[in-house]
Write an enzyme that holds these catalytic residues in place. Structure first.
Site, short mmCIF file in Angstrom:
data_model
loop_
_atom_site.label_atom_id
_atom_site.label_comp_id
_atom_site.label_asym_id
_atom_site.label_seq_id
_atom_site.Cartn_x
_atom_site.Cartn_y
_atom_site.Cartn_z
N SER A 154 -6.25 -64.04 62.26
CA SER A 154 -6.15 -64.60 63.60
C SER A 154 -7.38 -64.25 64.44
CB SER A 154 -4.89 -64.07 64.30
OG SER A 154 -3.76 -64.52 63.60
N SER A 157 0.82 -66.88 54.32
CA SER A 157 1.08 -67.81 53.20
C SER A 157 0.75 -67.19 51.85
CB SER A 157 0.34 -69.13 53.40
OG SER A 157 -0.99 -68.95 53.81
#
Lengths: 300, 632
Positions: B475, B542
């Site tokens: 992020s 993921s």
């Protein structure tokens, strides 16, 4: 009603398998042992692609101890049929002088056949190799898939085989892995002979009875094909009417006494025969499940 | 080379060979519970029909003494239980194929396992069988396995069922026992679509009523097992169905010859017949039927042939040539029955490959309608299919394929499911019907399209998929990248795992099914945003390759860019910006990636950022450089 006989059905099934490999595999090869099963497989491949030539090469793994006639037959056939023939010999084994007499059948077969085959498959980066094995030959082969998956180390894992349903074959592999494909899995020895008879497929003379120089050794009749075969004390070379039911390295292949000099004779003998064809192979008798062990290690 | 001389053969042999030539071929399977004596029965068939050679017999006698379960007698089962492990455990664990012949027929037998966990092998054996012998132990009657196996036979469309009530010698050849089992079975068989089953009493061990009749069973008027097997009609002898040729190989030896090779899946074809090719729906006529043995006027079901057509139309492997009057269906959505064959469950939404005939396409299960309890035949709602489960599902493909319902044609109605990652065969399916939806719901065609929207923004749409461990810096880097893109006048949007979980995906938990759905939704949103012309930055742990692959498959090839933020777990744990590793280590968070749930690193990401070697700013720079280079 359709009128297909059992041989026509077997033929159609084999052709579908061979075409599937040519369509889906990047770099296939057909193993060619010069024996009758190989001849049937090769004949089926010619049928599969007609009028195109075979879209893949054929590979003979030469142990340097094959019957001399086999090599002559192989080269003539490649010429007559316009085949892309590759011959591979394990040169490391040759340098070390490996042979069935000096090293015994197990080491010889491992180095000159199993290891040599793996070398050739790695060298040419083949991702699929056709073999002429049949399920009726031997117990562990009865359970092997038609498309038999091999790890990058060429190992067969009998407990983890891909399910094979209908006539849909899963040919997908990762880089380095490969498939062994057995198009005549569902044929029997009798089917093979009948098909050869019906289709007039040429086969090598060694299958027919002829006077040949042999010695009797451990109950097997070994042909004296060249002067590399030592004759032990007490053994005599004599001419006998013999033929061979399987072909391989001549010191490891026992002949049978026979009067069958033509196809009809061979089929007749088959019908009354009470021993299976692999009996002539010395390598099968070592151990209860020796073929399964060899297959796990990468033997065809 | 040897000349095959014909003419010297004795009359009897010639006659024999002629007889052999006219034999047909029956495939059957034997199934039943482990101790019902399947292997013994096949051993008996081989033994009594003299298919066992002397040397095999000798080694069998040796093995029987060593490992047999029949005392002094030869243990016929040892003939079949080929694999070493099986011989040691005394059970059959895989499909074994055996061959024998009588004067009338050649037989291929698949000996399939009775253990529940090996149902997939039974389905394998049943898929090519014309008939099934279901064995029951006379002392035990119908078992759960008996029902399960019968149901699988009906599911796979095995046409003939023979119920063999074995071990009659152990119930004193009692007709009452036999009649009761027969009545029970016939009642059950009707519920799965078998109106006629043959029920036979026998003893495989003693060879009674297998090949030969026996006085002990003189009350039984029906045939012996072998007599029954010799008279069952072979399934694919019927060539009256509509013509189908799945094109397996395009045969082009030279510029003048263009043939289409394949095995006829149904019907009959003659030179001059009108045909249509699916999916293109182009039509032509058959100009020749070519084989190695010469050209033919006609050919029918089961034959492997090559067709040439009068017109030059584009046909590739996987297309299906049909009779023009009666063509196959065409759809990209089906209802199908699925037998699941892998340890990893089938999860709706997860992409797999489907291979049907000569065509392989991408598939997802869009809806799992229900699973079928094979013991009660009851339907139950389910979210996934586990190993050996059977279910009914809607599936969706990435392109249309030609098909027939499995009931009408086993060859064009069947498929296997392949795992995209492992390449294993994980399932098998049978098409019930195509869903009309596929032809009725068309994409809404819009005039202002993606290209127009992207052009207005003067940029190339892209999805940058940042994957990596928690705390790896995804992020942070994505944020820096977005700032720099924004400063350069690009139109962007960031989708962050944690933020999405608070809104769009707040109904989802952390089970495997939910994780797949989580990724699917995010991927769909990313796809819509890319369609709107944006550069989308997705920042999601993921952890699974299959799910990142699913996201990748949703987008055009040049728009999905996987960015692997490669940070060693020790470093992530040391940073631990949200204190999550600490909690996971203390067992307060379950299924935490890197601790008690795996992270599968990308094998071929477009970009790898090593945060241990470069600062976040430097990493962001690498991403910008990568994007610049794309637009060059």
């Amino acid at each position: 009603m359709s009128q297909m006989t059992h041989l026509q059905r077997l033929e159609a099934e084999s052709i579908q398998i061979i075409r599937e490999v040519a369509s889906e595999c990047r770099n296939p090869v057909m193993l060619f042992s010069i024996g009758k099963d190989s001849m049937v497989m090769l004949h089926l491949a010619r049928k599969a692609f007609y009028p195109s030539p075979l879209p893949f090469p054929i590979l003979h793994v030469d142990t340097t101890w094959k019957f001399r006639e086999m090599i002559a037959f192989r080269d003539q056939l490649a010429k007559d049929w316009g085949l892309d023939l590759l011959v591979h010999i394990n040169q490391d084994g040759v340098k070390q002088g490996v042979g069935p007499i000096s090293h015994g059948s197990a080491i010889h077969t491992d180095i000159m056949k199993t290891q040599s085959l793996k070398q050739a498959l790695d060298l040419y980066k083949f991702d699929a190799a056709f073999g002429g094995a049949r399920r009726d030959e031997e117990k562990s082969r009865a359970k092997e898939r038609i498309f038999s998956f091999r790890s990058a180390q060429h190992r067969w894992d009998p407990k983890n085989q891909r399910p094979e349903l209908w006539h849909i074959y899963n040919t997908r592999i990762h880089k380095g892995e490969s498939m062994r494909v057995f198009p005549i899995s569902n044929w029997t020895e009798l089917d093979v002979w009948q098909y050869i008879y019906q289709e007039k497929i040429p086969i090598i003379e060694l299958y027919f009875a002829k006077e040949r120089p042999v010695v009797e050794r451990d109950g097997a009749l070994i042909m004296v094909d060249d002067d590399r075969l030592p004759i032990n004390a007490g053994e005599t070379v004599e001419k006998r009417m013999v033929r061979f039911r399987t072909l391989g390295c001549y010191p490891l292949t026992g002949g049978i006494e026979s009067q069958a000099t033509d196809m009809e004779g061979i089929i007749m003998e088959m019908l009354v025969s009470r021993t299976s064809e692999r009996q002539g192979r010395v390598i099968d008798r070592d151990h209860g499940a020796s073929m399964e062990k060899k297959k796990q290690e990468g033997y065809f | 080379m040897h000349d095959q001389s014909v003419g010297k053969a004795p009359e009897a042999l010639i006659r024999y060979l002629k007889e052999q030539e006219s034999k047909d071929l029956l495939r059957f399977i034997t199934c039943g519970s482990v101790d019902d004596g399947k292997s013994t029965l096949i051993g008996r068939l081989l033994f009594d029909s003299k298919m066992i050679f002397e040397d095999q017999l000798a080694s069998l006698e040796k093995d029987s003494r060593k490992m047999g379960t029949t005392g002094q007698d030869i243990d016929l089962a040892l003939l079949l239980d080929g694999l070493e492990a099986e011989r040691e455990q005394g059970i059959t664990i895989d499909v074994a194929y055996r061959f024998f012949a009588t004067d009338k027929r050649r037989f291929i037998v698949a000996d399939t396992p009775g253990h529940e966990q090996y149902t997939r092998n039974m389905a394998t054996g049943a898929s090519t069988a014309d008939a099934a012998i279901i064995l029951v132990d006379a002392r035990k009657g119908l078992l759960t396995q008996t029902r399960r196996h019968s149901y699988i036979c009906s599911l796979l469309g095995v046409r003939h069922i023979i119920l063999a009530v074995n071990k009659m010698d152990l119930v004193d050849y009692s007709q009452t026992v036999f009649d009761q089992i027969r009545a029970d079975y016939e009642a059950f068989a009707k519920t799965i679509g078998y109106d006629h089953v043959s029920c036979l009493p026998l003893s495989a061990l003693k060879g009674e009523n297998v090949l030969h009749r026996t006085a002990a069973l003189d009350w039984f008027n029906g045939p012996t097992l072998l007599a029954k097997l010799e008279t069952i009609p072979v399934a694919d002898a019927d060539d009256t169905g509509p013509f189908r040729l799945p094109v397996q190989w395009v045969n082009r030896p030279n510029l003048d010859f263009r043939g289409f090779s394949g095995t006829i899946a149904a019907g009959r074809i003659s030179v001059g017949d009108p045909v249509v090719v699916l999916p293109s729906a182009k039509s032509s006529r058959v100009s020749s039927i070519v084989t190695f043995d010469g050209t033919r006027e006609s050919a029918s079901i089961g034959e492997a042939i090559t067709l040439t057509l009068e017109d030059e139309i584009d046909i590739s492997r996987g297309d299906v040539i049909c009779h023009s009057e009666n063509r196959a269906g065409l759809s990209d959505q089906f209802e199908a029955k699925i037998v699941w064959m892998a340890d990893e469950p089938l999860i709706p939404g997860r992409p797999y490959l489907l291979k049907s005939g000569a065509r392989t396409v991408s598939m997802v299960v869009t809806r799992l309608k229900y699973s079928i309890n094979v013991n009660s035949l009851e339907q139950a709602a389910t979210k996934r299919l586990e190993l050996n489960d059977i279910g009914v599902a809607n599936i969706s493909l990435d392109q249309q394929i030609a098909f027939d319902p499995y009931h009408d044609n086993h060859e064009t109605g069947s498929f296997i499911i392949i795992d995209k990652m492992t390449n294993g065969t994980v399932g098998a399916g049978m098409i019930d019907f195509g869903l009309r939806r596929a032809t009725n719901i068309h994409w809404q065609a819009v005039d202002v399209n993606k290209a127009a929207r992207a052009a207005m923004k003067a940029q190339k749409p892209a999805v940058l998929w940042f994957t990596g461990l928690s705390g790896s810096g995804k992020s942070t880097i994505a944020n820096l990248v977005e700032k720099r893109l924004h400063a350069a006048g690009r139109h962007t949007y960031m989708l962050d795992g944690d933020n999405i979980r608070h809104g769009l995906n707040k109904d989802l938990g952390f089970t495997e099914v939910d994780r797949v759905e989580n990724i699917r939704r995010v991927a769909e949103v990313a796809r819509l945003m890319a369609d709107a012309g944006l550069i989308v930055l997705v920042s999601f742990i993921s952890p699974f390759r299959s799910e990142r692959k699913m996201a990748r498959d949703l987008l055009p090839e040049d728009e999905f860019h996987e960015v692997f933020v490669d940070t060693p777990i020790a470093l992530c744990e040391q940073r631990d910006p949200k204190g999550l590793y600490k909690k996971a280590r203390m067992g307060e968070i379950k299924n935490f990636t890197g601790i008690d749930s795996p992270y599968e690193p990308p094998l071929a990401s477009e970009l790898t950022l090593e945060t241990a070697l470069s600062s976040a700013e430097e990493c962001a720079g690498q991403v910008i450089d990568y994007l610049d280079q794309l637009s060059d």
